[in-house]
Design a protein around this motif. Structure first.
Motif, PDB file in Angstrom:
ATOM      1  N   ALA A   1       0.854  -1.186   0.000  1.00 18.25           N
ATOM      2  CA  ALA A   1       0.000   0.000   0.000  1.00 18.25           C
ATOM      3  C   ALA A   1       0.891   1.237   0.000  1.00 18.25           C
TER       4      ALA A   1
ATOM      5  N   TYR B   1      -5.579   0.885   0.890  1.00 20.74           N
ATOM      6  CA  TYR B   1      -5.758  -0.025  -0.229  1.00 20.74           C
ATOM      7  C   TYR B   1      -4.460  -0.187  -1.004  1.00 20.74           C
TER       8      TYR B   1
ATOM      9  N   SER C   1      -1.764  -0.385  -3.900  1.00 21.59           N
ATOM     10  CA  SER C   1      -1.643   0.376  -5.139  1.00 21.59           C
ATOM     11  C   SER C   1      -0.201   0.310  -5.619  1.00 21.59           C
TER      12      SER C   1
ATOM     13  N   TYR D   1      -4.489  -3.113   5.938  1.00 19.11           N
ATOM     14  CA  TYR D   1      -4.769  -2.799   4.539  1.00 19.11           C
ATOM     15  C   TYR D   1      -5.773  -3.794   3.964  1.00 19.11           C
ATOM     16  N   GLN D   2      -6.474  -3.365   2.927  1.00 20.53           N
ATOM     17  CA  GLN D   2      -7.496  -4.179   2.281  1.00 20.53           C
ATOM     18  C   GLN D   2      -6.845  -5.092   1.248  1.00 20.53           C
ATOM     19  N   GLN D   3      -7.035  -6.400   1.382  1.00 15.60           N
ATOM     20  CA  GLN D   3      -6.430  -7.341   0.456  1.00 15.60           C
ATOM     21  C   GLN D   3      -7.116  -7.298  -0.906  1.00 15.60           C
ATOM     22  N   THR D   4      -6.326  -7.549  -1.952  1.00 11.72           N
ATOM     23  CA  THR D   4      -6.876  -7.655  -3.297  1.00 11.72           C
ATOM     24  C   THR D   4      -7.482  -9.043  -3.499  1.00 11.72           C
TER      25      THR D   4
END
Length: 234
Positions: free
Chosen positions: A70, A106, A108, A175-178
């Motif tokens: 992230a 998120y 990136s 953090y938000q996982q993909t």
């Protein structure tokens, strides 16, 4: 949760107070990884030997960045309050800079700017309370967990405060996982569960089958007549 480290840079526009003299001593990078590990700031505040001590509130503007899965950056400020004893003339405080999160960041590939429309540095030049409210209404804030030590007594008219802010090389980040990461972890868990179960079932079945004579054996080589005669003689 992750892993890799924040980068934090002190900004010239930040201030401990409009009336107190400050001096940015610099930053240190002892492990030479290109990231600041320690920020050092010196502040001189007026003292009062006749009082019972006082509290001084600090607001330090920072540029904070995370460089890993992230990649995010934000202009923010660090707020904390220091209790100054009446007889102190020099105080040293040390502690770690930590990130507080109400929501995850998120992943990136390019750096994503948080709160780009909020001019925190301009607010710091006007009002401590405005800057405090602006920052602490955000979902991502900084926290300074410090200890203070009185290094000299004297009760003079001024108190020298040395501020050392350590930036930990590693700290947990929410953090938000993909979708790819979720599927990868699901596959690893599936294989990790399936293989032991398969081995237990397979060898358990084979042991039971031979134990109960459920499977009949058959020689794979009949042998020659000469070999059979030798076996009979033996």
């Amino acid at each position: 949760m992750i892993r890799r480290p924040p980068r934090s840079t002190h900004c010239i526009s930040s201030a401990a107070s409009d009336v107190y003299k400050r001096q940015v001593k610099g930053s240190e990078d002892p492990n030479d990884d290109g990231r600041n590990d320690v920020l050092s700031i010196g502040v001189t505040v007026p003292g009062d030997a006749d009082s019972n001590g006082m509290q001084v509130s600090f607001a330090i503007g920072l540029r904070y960045e995370i460089e890993d899965i992230a990649k995010v950056g934000m202009n923010t400020a660090l707020f904390f309050t220091l209790n100054i004893p009446p007889t102190a003339s020099e105080i040293k405080i040390e502690g770690d800079l930590m990130l507080n999160q109400r929501t995850p960041v998120y992943p990136s590939y390019k750096q994503r700017e948080l709160y780009a429309n909020e001019g925190i540095f301009q607010v710091l030049e006007r009002s401590y309370l405005e800057a405090f409210e602006l920052c602490y209404n955000r979902n991502h804030t900084l926290h300074y967990d410090f200890t203070q030590t009185v290094t000299a007594l004297g009760g003079s008219g001024q108190v020298a405060v040395e501020i050392n802010i350590r930036i930990p090389p590693l700290q947990p980040i929410l953090y938000q996982q993909t979708l790819f990461e979720v599927l990868k972890q699901a596959w690893v868990q599936y294989v990790g569960l399936f293989v032991p179960v398969y081995v237990l079932v397979y060898y358990g079945f084979m042991w039971f089958a031979y134990r109960m004579n459920a499977l009949q054996g058959q020689p794979s080589h009949e042998g020659t007549l000469h070999d059979k005669e030798k076996l009979k003689q033996y």
